[in-house]
Write a protein that holds these residues in place. Structure first.
Motif, PDB file in Angstrom:
ATOM      1  N   ARG A  29       1.049  -1.075  -0.113  1.00 38.31           N
ATOM      2  CA  ARG A  29      -0.088  -0.033   0.089  1.00 38.31           C
ATOM      3  C   ARG A  29       0.777   1.223  -0.144  1.00 38.31           C
ATOM      4  O   ARG A  29       1.971   1.387   0.991  1.00 38.31           O
ATOM      5  CB  ARG A  29      -0.874  -0.248   1.291  1.00 38.31           C
ATOM      6  CG  ARG A  29      -1.781   1.154   1.158  1.00 38.31           C
ATOM      7  CD  ARG A  29      -2.833   1.005   2.323  1.00 38.31           C
ATOM      8  NE  ARG A  29      -3.149   2.454   2.814  1.00 38.31           N
ATOM      9  CZ  ARG A  29      -3.380   2.821   4.020  1.00 38.31           C
ATOM     10  NH1 ARG A  29      -3.227   1.952   5.062  1.00 38.31           N
ATOM     11  NH2 ARG A  29      -3.599   3.987   4.317  1.00 38.31           N
ATOM     12  N   TYR A  34       3.536  -4.969   3.515  1.00 41.05           N
ATOM     13  CA  TYR A  34       3.080  -5.432   4.688  1.00 41.05           C
ATOM     14  C   TYR A  34       2.946  -6.881   4.747  1.00 41.05           C
ATOM     15  O   TYR A  34       2.547  -7.350   3.848  1.00 41.05           O
ATOM     16  CB  TYR A  34       1.822  -4.872   5.191  1.00 41.05           C
ATOM     17  CG  TYR A  34       1.838  -3.210   5.417  1.00 41.05           C
ATOM     18  CD1 TYR A  34       2.149  -2.439   6.580  1.00 41.05           C
ATOM     19  CD2 TYR A  34       1.646  -2.707   4.185  1.00 41.05           C
ATOM     20  CE1 TYR A  34       2.206  -1.127   6.619  1.00 41.05           C
ATOM     21  CE2 TYR A  34       1.498  -1.089   4.312  1.00 41.05           C
ATOM     22  CZ  TYR A  34       1.896  -0.465   5.310  1.00 41.05           C
ATOM     23  OH  TYR A  34       1.884   0.930   5.525  1.00 41.05           O
ATOM     24  N   ARG A  43       6.758  -4.309   8.203  1.00 40.70           N
ATOM     25  CA  ARG A  43       6.554  -3.460   7.356  1.00 40.70           C
ATOM     26  C   ARG A  43       7.874  -3.241   6.526  1.00 40.70           C
ATOM     27  O   ARG A  43       8.921  -2.899   7.429  1.00 40.70           O
ATOM     28  CB  ARG A  43       6.090  -1.953   7.895  1.00 40.70           C
ATOM     29  CG  ARG A  43       5.874  -0.846   6.862  1.00 40.70           C
ATOM     30  CD  ARG A  43       5.314   0.425   7.450  1.00 40.70           C
ATOM     31  NE  ARG A  43       6.541   1.264   8.320  1.00 40.70           N
ATOM     32  CZ  ARG A  43       6.325   2.316   8.670  1.00 40.70           C
ATOM     33  NH1 ARG A  43       5.230   3.164   8.879  1.00 40.70           N
ATOM     34  NH2 ARG A  43       7.406   2.900   9.206  1.00 40.70           N
ATOM     35  N   ASN A  56      -8.390   0.935   2.227  1.00 35.88           N
ATOM     36  CA  ASN A  56      -7.849   0.840   3.544  1.00 35.88           C
ATOM     37  C   ASN A  56      -8.938  -0.219   4.493  1.00 35.88           C
ATOM     38  O   ASN A  56      -9.816   0.455   4.975  1.00 35.88           O
ATOM     39  CB  ASN A  56      -7.511   2.120   4.359  1.00 35.88           C
ATOM     40  CG  ASN A  56      -7.138   2.291   5.686  1.00 35.88           C
ATOM     41  OD1 ASN A  56      -6.523   1.108   5.991  1.00 35.88           O
ATOM     42  ND2 ASN A  56      -6.930   3.419   6.034  1.00 35.88           N
ATOM     43  N   GLY A  58      -7.838  -1.024   7.451  1.00 35.42           N
ATOM     44  CA  GLY A  58      -7.074  -0.561   8.695  1.00 35.42           C
ATOM     45  C   GLY A  58      -5.922  -1.473   9.160  1.00 35.42           C
ATOM     46  O   GLY A  58      -5.268  -0.969  10.016  1.00 35.42           O
ATOM     47  N   ALA A  60      -3.046  -1.867   7.525  1.00 39.08           N
ATOM     48  CA  ALA A  60      -1.883  -1.215   7.291  1.00 39.08           C
ATOM     49  C   ALA A  60      -1.603  -0.268   8.297  1.00 39.08           C
ATOM     50  O   ALA A  60      -0.454   0.246   8.820  1.00 39.08           O
ATOM     51  CB  ALA A  60      -1.805  -0.668   5.789  1.00 39.08           C
ATOM     52  N   ASP A  61      -2.762   0.621   8.521  1.00 39.73           N
ATOM     53  CA  ASP A  61      -2.805   1.975   9.562  1.00 39.73           C
ATOM     54  C   ASP A  61      -2.446   1.164  10.957  1.00 39.73           C
ATOM     55  O   ASP A  61      -1.611   1.728  11.720  1.00 39.73           O
ATOM     56  CB  ASP A  61      -3.916   2.457   9.562  1.00 39.73           C
ATOM     57  CG  ASP A  61      -4.150   3.277   8.532  1.00 39.73           C
ATOM     58  OD1 ASP A  61      -3.444   3.663   7.804  1.00 39.73           O
ATOM     59  OD2 ASP A  61      -5.438   3.753   8.116  1.00 39.73           O
ATOM     60  N   ALA A  62      -2.735   0.105  11.146  1.00 39.70           N
ATOM     61  CA  ALA A  62      -2.586  -0.569  12.451  1.00 39.70           C
ATOM     62  C   ALA A  62      -0.922  -0.837  12.555  1.00 39.70           C
ATOM     63  O   ALA A  62      -0.307  -0.799  13.648  1.00 39.70           O
ATOM     64  CB  ALA A  62      -3.297  -1.737  12.949  1.00 39.70           C
ATOM     65  N   ASP A  64       1.514   0.461  10.777  1.00 42.19           N
ATOM     66  CA  ASP A  64       2.019   1.812  10.985  1.00 42.19           C
ATOM     67  C   ASP A  64       2.266   2.482  12.338  1.00 42.19           C
ATOM     68  O   ASP A  64       3.386   2.785  12.747  1.00 42.19           O
ATOM     69  CB  ASP A  64       1.492   2.601   9.872  1.00 42.19           C
ATOM     70  CG  ASP A  64       1.773   2.396   8.391  1.00 42.19           C
ATOM     71  OD1 ASP A  64       2.523   1.755   7.961  1.00 42.19           O
ATOM     72  OD2 ASP A  64       0.952   3.195   7.610  1.00 42.19           O
ATOM     73  N   SER A  65       1.141   2.268  13.087  1.00 40.58           N
ATOM     74  CA  SER A  65       1.085   2.772  14.391  1.00 40.58           C
ATOM     75  C   SER A  65       1.879   1.883  15.306  1.00 40.58           C
ATOM     76  O   SER A  65       2.796   2.347  16.179  1.00 40.58           O
ATOM     77  CB  SER A  65      -0.360   3.029  14.924  1.00 40.58           C
ATOM     78  OG  SER A  65      -0.751   1.725  15.164  1.00 40.58           O
TER      79      SER A  65
END
Length: 198
Positions: A29, A34, A43, A56, A58, A60-62, A64-65
């Motif tokens: 993404r 990932y 990642r 998304n 969620g 990939a965002d998870a 990342d965080s």
């Protein structure tokens, strides 16, 4: 180096056991690629061989965080990990064992009395549903013996994850305590892994 990272990402995604088909393969993404199994996430710089998942969900965002989570003050090299466990001592590598309720027959015979008469009946075993075998309780159906957790600073990490991390170039871990997510970094990316709670 990219081959080692790719192989680890593929192996990690294949470990997914939560029924989420989308996570069973690595994906890309934007600038990143990932992989996760739900307990460990990686990642790395984009690898074009992994499909682009522009929408998304969620995940990939998870990841990342998680890779930006707090780190402990000390960075540790990946410790020497025990080899893959041998077969389970109870089922000897076959993830099912003979049902003790029906002695492996798959059916149970029983008799009952009604108004002075005795009746015989044979039905599928209610424990194994007629299969004659049940999942091994010793290994949970994996067929493998114990795979102990390994101590890394203040945290315990499952050996199967450490075996993957050891394959990543220059991997180092920074556990905060024994309960918080453990951030790791390697040449080409970062990730996070859940510890085993003591």
């Amino acid at each position: 180096m990219n081959d080692a990272i790719r192989d680890v990402m593929i192996a990690l995604a294949a470990m997914t056991d939560d029924g989420c088909e989308r996570r069973k393969t690595p994906w890309s993404r934007g600038y990143w690629s990932y992989a996760t199994d739900g307990k460990m996430a990686i990642r790395t710089t984009r690898m074009d061989e992994f499909i682009e998942r522009g929408e998304n969900d969620g995940t990939a965002d998870a990841v990342d965080s998680l890779t930006a989570a707090a780190t402990g003050p000390t960075w540790y090299d990946v410790p020497a990990v025990p080899p893959e466990p041998g077969p389970c001592p109870k089922c000897h590598g076959v993830p099912s064992v003979k049902c003790e309720a029906c002695y492996g027959a798959g059916h149970v015979a029983w008799e009952f009395r009604h108004r002075g008469r005795t009746y015989d009946s044979v039905e599928d075993c209610p424990v194994c549903d007629g299969a004659g075998t049940v999942e091994c309780t010793e290994c949970g159906g994996t067929g493998k013996g114990d795979d102990p957790a390994v101590e890394v600073g203040p945290a315990l990490i499952r050996a199967e994850y450490l075996r993957l991390l050891a394959r990543l170039p220059g991997c180092r871990l920074a556990p905060v305590d024994g309960r918080s997510v453990i951030v790791f970094r390697f040449a080409g990316g970062a990730g996070a892994v859940m510890p085993v709670w003591r």
